[in-house]
Design a protein around this motif. Structure first.
Motif, PDB file in Angstrom:
ATOM      1  N   VAL A   1     102.203  55.537 104.975  1.00 17.56           N
ATOM      2  CA  VAL A   1     101.426  54.777 104.069  1.00 17.56           C
ATOM      3  C   VAL A   1     100.899  55.596 102.859  1.00 17.56           C
ATOM      4  N   GLU A   2     100.131  56.801 103.369  1.00 16.52           N
ATOM      5  CA  GLU A   2      99.645  57.703 102.291  1.00 16.52           C
ATOM      6  C   GLU A   2     100.456  58.226 101.447  1.00 16.52           C
TER       7      GLU A   2
ATOM      8  N   ILE B   1     106.152  66.096 102.562  1.00 19.39           N
ATOM      9  CA  ILE B   1     105.906  66.487 103.759  1.00 19.39           C
ATOM     10  C   ILE B   1     104.789  66.041 104.540  1.00 19.39           C
ATOM     11  N   SER B   2     104.127  65.078 103.932  1.00 21.58           N
ATOM     12  CA  SER B   2     102.908  64.158 104.793  1.00 21.58           C
ATOM     13  C   SER B   2     103.779  63.312 105.627  1.00 21.58           C
TER      14      SER B   2
ATOM     15  N   LEU C   1      94.094  64.136  95.870  1.00 21.30           N
ATOM     16  CA  LEU C   1      95.046  64.208  95.028  1.00 21.30           C
ATOM     17  C   LEU C   1      95.316  62.689  94.090  1.00 21.30           C
ATOM     18  N   MET C   2      95.228  61.600  95.221  1.00 26.25           N
ATOM     19  CA  MET C   2      95.303  60.385  94.494  1.00 26.25           C
ATOM     20  C   MET C   2      94.237  59.978  93.511  1.00 26.25           C
ATOM     21  N   GLY C   3      93.013  60.397  93.920  1.00 28.02           N
ATOM     22  CA  GLY C   3      91.877  60.132  93.052  1.00 28.02           C
ATOM     23  C   GLY C   3      91.916  60.979  91.755  1.00 28.02           C
ATOM     24  N   LEU C   4      92.464  62.234  91.900  1.00 23.01           N
ATOM     25  CA  LEU C   4      92.805  63.070  90.702  1.00 23.01           C
ATOM     26  C   LEU C   4      93.834  62.114  89.791  1.00 23.01           C
TER      27      LEU C   4
ATOM     28  N   CYS D   1      97.803  71.422 103.465  1.00 23.28           N
ATOM     29  CA  CYS D   1      97.502  70.629 102.120  1.00 23.28           C
ATOM     30  C   CYS D   1      97.734  69.198 102.115  1.00 23.28           C
ATOM     31  N   VAL D   2      98.306  68.513 103.234  1.00 19.56           N
ATOM     32  CA  VAL D   2      98.373  67.100 103.214  1.00 19.56           C
ATOM     33  C   VAL D   2      97.259  66.450 103.370  1.00 19.56           C
TER      34      VAL D   2
END
Length: 139
Positions: A127-128, A122-123, A94-97, A87-88
Motif C-alpha cells: 500500500v505504501e 524495494i518496499s 518521502l511522501m510528505g516531502l 531506507c524503506v
C-alpha cells in the motif's frame, strides 16, 4: 510534554546524524558528493561502516528523505538501495516531502522522486509503495 531544550537537542542530533551519514556515504561509495563529473575516490567497503549507516538510518526517521532532499549522486542512491534496506522506513517522510510542492524546486523534486521510486520498488508494504510510486510519477 517535551521541553524546549529537548527539542533543540533533538535538532542538533538530527543535524549531526545528517552530516555523519553524508560523510560515511561518501566514504563507502567513493563519491565526493559534489556536482563535478568524475569526482570519485576509491570506495572503502567495510562491513562495520555499512552497519553503522544502517543503524543511523534505522534510529533517525526522516534521515533518508533529508539526504535526498539536499541531493546525493545517483551512485550513492544505488548504494543505499543495495545495502541499506532500512531506507524503506522513510516512505512516509518521502511522501510528505514530495506532496509539499513549495519545499523543492522542480529539479530537486524530480531527483527526489527518482530516488523515492527506487525505494518504493524495494518496499515490502504494498500500500505504501503504491502510494509513493503514484506520488513519484505525478511529479
Amino acid at each position: 510534554q517535551v521541553s524546549e531544550s529537548e527539542v533543540v537537542a533533538n535538532q542538533f542530533l538530527a543535524s549531526r546524524n545528517l552530516v555523519l551519514l553524508r560523510c560515511l556515504l561518501g566514504l563507502v561509495t567513493g563519491c565526493t558528493m559534489t556536482d563535478k563529473k568524475n569526482a570519485f575516490l576509491k570506495p572503502y567497503q567495510c562491513h562495520l561502516l555499512t552497519s553503522m549507516i544502517r543503524n543511523i538510518v534505522l534510529k533517525q526517521k526522516g534521515l533518508i528523505a533529508t539526504v535526498l532532499r539536499y541531493g546525493i549522486p545517483d551512485e550513492v542512491v544505488d548504494w543505499l538501495i543495495d545495502f541499506v534496506p532500512e531506507c524503506v522506513n522513510d516512505v512516509g517522510a518521502l511522501m510528505g516531502l514530495l506532496s509539499e510542492r513549495t519545499q523543492l524546486t522542480a529539479a530537486e523534486r524530480l531527483k527526489t522522486a527518482d530516488a523515492a521510486l527506487r525505494i518504493a520498488i524495494i518496499s515490502s508494504n504494498e500500500v505504501e509503495a503504491k502510494n509513493l510510486a503514484n506520488l513519484c510519477l505525478n511529479q
